[in-house]
Design a protein around this motif. Structure first.
Motif, short mmCIF file in Angstrom:
data_model
loop_
_atom_site.label_atom_id
_atom_site.label_comp_id
_atom_site.label_asym_id
_atom_site.label_seq_id
_atom_site.Cartn_x
_atom_site.Cartn_y
_atom_site.Cartn_z
N VAL A 179 0.84 -1.20 0.00
CA VAL A 179 0.00 0.00 0.00
C VAL A 179 0.88 1.25 0.00
O VAL A 179 0.61 2.22 -0.72
CB VAL A 179 -0.96 0.00 1.21
CG1 VAL A 179 -1.60 1.36 1.40
CG2 VAL A 179 -2.05 -1.06 1.01
N ALA A 180 1.95 1.24 0.80
CA ALA A 180 2.85 2.39 0.83
C ALA A 180 3.47 2.63 -0.54
O ALA A 180 3.55 3.77 -1.02
CB ALA A 180 3.94 2.17 1.88
N TRP A 181 3.94 1.57 -1.19
CA TRP A 181 4.54 1.70 -2.52
C TRP A 181 3.52 2.25 -3.52
O TRP A 181 3.82 3.13 -4.33
CB TRP A 181 5.07 0.36 -2.98
CG TRP A 181 5.51 0.36 -4.42
CD1 TRP A 181 4.79 -0.03 -5.51
CD2 TRP A 181 6.78 0.79 -4.92
NE1 TRP A 181 5.52 0.13 -6.66
CE2 TRP A 181 6.76 0.64 -6.33
CE3 TRP A 181 7.94 1.29 -4.32
CZ2 TRP A 181 7.84 0.96 -7.14
CZ3 TRP A 181 9.01 1.62 -5.13
CH2 TRP A 181 8.96 1.45 -6.51
N THR A 182 2.30 1.74 -3.46
CA THR A 182 1.26 2.16 -4.41
C THR A 182 0.90 3.62 -4.21
O THR A 182 0.75 4.37 -5.19
CB THR A 182 0.01 1.27 -4.24
OG1 THR A 182 0.37 -0.09 -4.53
CG2 THR A 182 -1.10 1.70 -5.18
N ILE A 183 0.76 4.05 -2.97
CA ILE A 183 0.46 5.46 -2.70
C ILE A 183 1.58 6.34 -3.26
O ILE A 183 1.34 7.34 -3.93
CB ILE A 183 0.28 5.71 -1.19
CG1 ILE A 183 -1.01 5.06 -0.68
CG2 ILE A 183 0.24 7.21 -0.89
CD1 ILE A 183 -1.18 5.14 0.82
N ALA A 184 2.82 5.95 -2.98
CA ALA A 184 3.97 6.76 -3.39
C ALA A 184 4.07 6.87 -4.91
O ALA A 184 4.22 7.97 -5.46
CB ALA A 184 5.25 6.16 -2.82
N THR A 191 6.14 9.56 0.30
CA THR A 191 5.51 8.67 1.27
C THR A 191 6.60 7.97 2.07
O THR A 191 7.61 7.55 1.51
CB THR A 191 4.62 7.63 0.56
OG1 THR A 191 3.62 8.30 -0.20
CG2 THR A 191 3.96 6.69 1.56
N LEU A 192 6.37 7.83 3.37
CA LEU A 192 7.34 7.16 4.24
C LEU A 192 6.71 5.90 4.81
O LEU A 192 5.62 5.94 5.39
CB LEU A 192 7.77 8.08 5.38
CG LEU A 192 8.73 7.45 6.41
CD1 LEU A 192 10.07 7.11 5.76
CD2 LEU A 192 8.93 8.38 7.60
N ASN A 274 2.34 11.52 3.49
CA ASN A 274 1.74 10.23 3.87
C ASN A 274 2.77 9.39 4.62
O ASN A 274 3.92 9.26 4.16
CB ASN A 274 1.28 9.47 2.62
CG ASN A 274 0.19 10.20 1.87
OD1 ASN A 274 -0.91 10.40 2.38
ND2 ASN A 274 0.50 10.64 0.66
N VAL A 275 2.35 8.85 5.76
CA VAL A 275 3.22 7.99 6.57
C VAL A 275 2.47 6.69 6.83
O VAL A 275 1.37 6.70 7.40
CB VAL A 275 3.59 8.66 7.90
CG1 VAL A 275 4.49 7.74 8.72
CG2 VAL A 275 4.27 10.01 7.67
N GLU A 392 -7.06 -0.17 -4.94
CA GLU A 392 -8.37 0.24 -4.43
C GLU A 392 -8.30 0.54 -2.94
O GLU A 392 -8.91 1.51 -2.47
CB GLU A 392 -9.40 -0.85 -4.72
CG GLU A 392 -9.75 -1.00 -6.19
CD GLU A 392 -10.64 -2.19 -6.45
OE1 GLU A 392 -10.92 -2.96 -5.49
OE2 GLU A 392 -11.07 -2.37 -7.60
N LEU A 393 -7.55 -0.26 -2.20
CA LEU A 393 -7.42 0.00 -0.76
C LEU A 393 -6.69 1.30 -0.51
O LEU A 393 -7.09 2.10 0.34
CB LEU A 393 -6.68 -1.16 -0.09
CG LEU A 393 -6.40 -0.99 1.41
CD1 LEU A 393 -7.68 -0.75 2.18
CD2 LEU A 393 -5.67 -2.21 1.95
N ALA A 394 -5.62 1.56 -1.27
CA ALA A 394 -4.89 2.81 -1.13
C ALA A 394 -5.79 4.01 -1.43
O ALA A 394 -5.74 5.03 -0.75
CB ALA A 394 -3.68 2.82 -2.07
#
Length: 416
Positions: A179-184, A191-192, A274-275, A392-394
């Motif tokens: 999820v972190a990778w996808t947001i970034a 994003t961290l 985003n963290v 979708e979750l992100a």
């Protein structure tokens, strides 16, 4: 290592984005004097809010006269809130008397019945910090305190998303990392990802990162932590994702100080929009405080009885710790595993008292191949159903439900 692919449940809509600021208020004392039970109840509820965890509030019955009596021989706190029933000249006279016992640094907030802009301007002109009208809500009170004492008046703080497993081995870390990778990458925003399982975290292995030494030392001395030091400790993964891996020496003797995680997250959210936090499966004071302070909490569980038991306990505790927030997002992982009897998703959610939840279908091959290669899912299998579900979750967590927005627009134009 086996992993499971994610399949979002059809028809599940996102929770509305929390309109409140992420601002946490510094340590201070407050006193509130209430005339009506409704206002007292609102302030009592607000005092339990995660954003006001550092505010020690003394709540009493009675208005201005009671406040004057109490502080005739005591120093007034940083914030003094008084509910009044009087109007006009009588109200101004009461406040003049109260001013005689108020310390010059005290911020006074008045809650009154008159919705009068002239009165509002008069009160502010006489040094009152704010005037709230009528029956207030807990979030009205929280917002007021944030506006008066918030630490990010000059800078917007980032959002914090905390992932926690109801039981070990349910895929929480894999989900948080992807999820972190996808947001970034897909939002093209810094994003961290913070691996808070300091001893046995998997972010470095799953994302093929070089470990950075020294984190354990600074977590044992959190006063030395600052934004410049954080930049030296994180590892860049791609153009937009930064990762703070776990300790390089997982069995070392260093222990984080009690307030180290809180300090680390404060610095992180001041530096990144985003963290994403990957929490270990425990219930330590640090984990409890982190889950309480996060903007959104995601609980990951598998569809069996021990997970249901643990998830119910987590949800009950988090609802108590976060009374003015939406309930945590529940992700039911490893569903439909062959030859295993499991609790149905609808029955699981009904037992928790939640309507919005997501299911994760058991598909170890997709995530397993990505982890074995040290790559994120969208790098290894960008068109897979699993990556579509992660996306979708992100989107849900960011409050950017494009499908819902489009349908709203179509209805507005009379086309839907």
């Amino acid at each position: 290592m086996k992993h499971s692919a994610i399949k979002m449940e059809d028809g599940v809509s996102a929770e509305p984005e929390d309109p409140m600021s992420s601002t946490r208020v510094p340590h201070l004392n407050a006193a509130a004097f209430c005339v009506t039970p409704t206002v007292r109840g609102a302030i009592e509820s607000a005092s339990q809010d995660r954003r006001l965890t550092r505010v020690k509030t003394e709540i009493s019955n009675g208005g201005v006269e009671r406040a004057r009596q109490v502080f005739a021989t005591r120093q007034t706190p940083s914030l003094l809130v008084v509910e009044v029933a009087s109007h006009g000249a009588a109200l101004l006279k009461e406040l003049e008397i109260l001013a005689e016992v108020c310390d010059p640094t005290t911020k006074v907030v008045v809650i009154g019945p008159d919705n009068d802009i002239g009165l509002y301007r008069t009160l502010l002109g006489r040094g009152v910090a704010d005037y709230l009208v009528g029956t207030i809500t807990p979030l009205t009170y929280v917002s007021m305190v944030q506006n008066l004492f918030g630490q990010d008046n000059q800078a917007k703080l980032g959002k914090v998303y905390a992932f926690v497993g109801a039981k070990g081995g349910v895929g929480t870390s894999t989900l948080a990392q992807n999820v972190a990778w996808t947001i970034a990458q897909e939002q093209a925003t810094p994003t961290l990802l913070v691996d808070l399982d300091f001893r046995f975290g998997s972010a470095a292995v799953n994302l093929d990162l070089k470990l950075v030494t020294g984190l354990e030392k600074y977590l044992s001395e959190p006063d030395k932590l600052d934004a410049a030091l954080l930049d030296k400790l994180i590892v860049q993964r791609g153009e937009h994702l930064s990762v703070l891996p776990a300790f390089d020496d997982s069995l070392g003797d260093m222990e984080p100080a009690p307030d180290a995680v809180d300090r680390l997250i404060e610095i992180a959210r001041a530096s990144f929009p985003n963290v994403v936090l990957d929490l270990p499966h425990d219930w330590s004071p640090a984990s409890r405080d982190t889950l309480t302070a996060a903007d959104k909490v995601i609980v990951v569980a598998a569809p069996d009885l021990p997970n249901l038991h643990n998830t119910m306990a987590l949800m009950d505790r988090l609802r108590a710790l976060r009374p003015n927030d939406a309930p945590p997002q529940v992700i039911l992982n490893m569903c439909k595993m062959p030859k295993r009897k499991e609790i149905g998703a609808q029955k699981f959610a009904k037992s928790l008292g939640v309507e919005n939840f997501s299911t994760i279908a058991f598909d170890p091959a997709t995530f397993g191949s990505a982890a074995f290669a040290g790559r994120a899912l969208s790098e290894q299998s960008p068109r897979s159903k699993a990556q579509k579900s992660v996306r979708e979750l992100a989107t849900v967590l960011l409050g950017k439900d494009r499908t819902r927005s489009r349908n709203w627009l179509l209805r507005t134009l009379g086309l839907g």
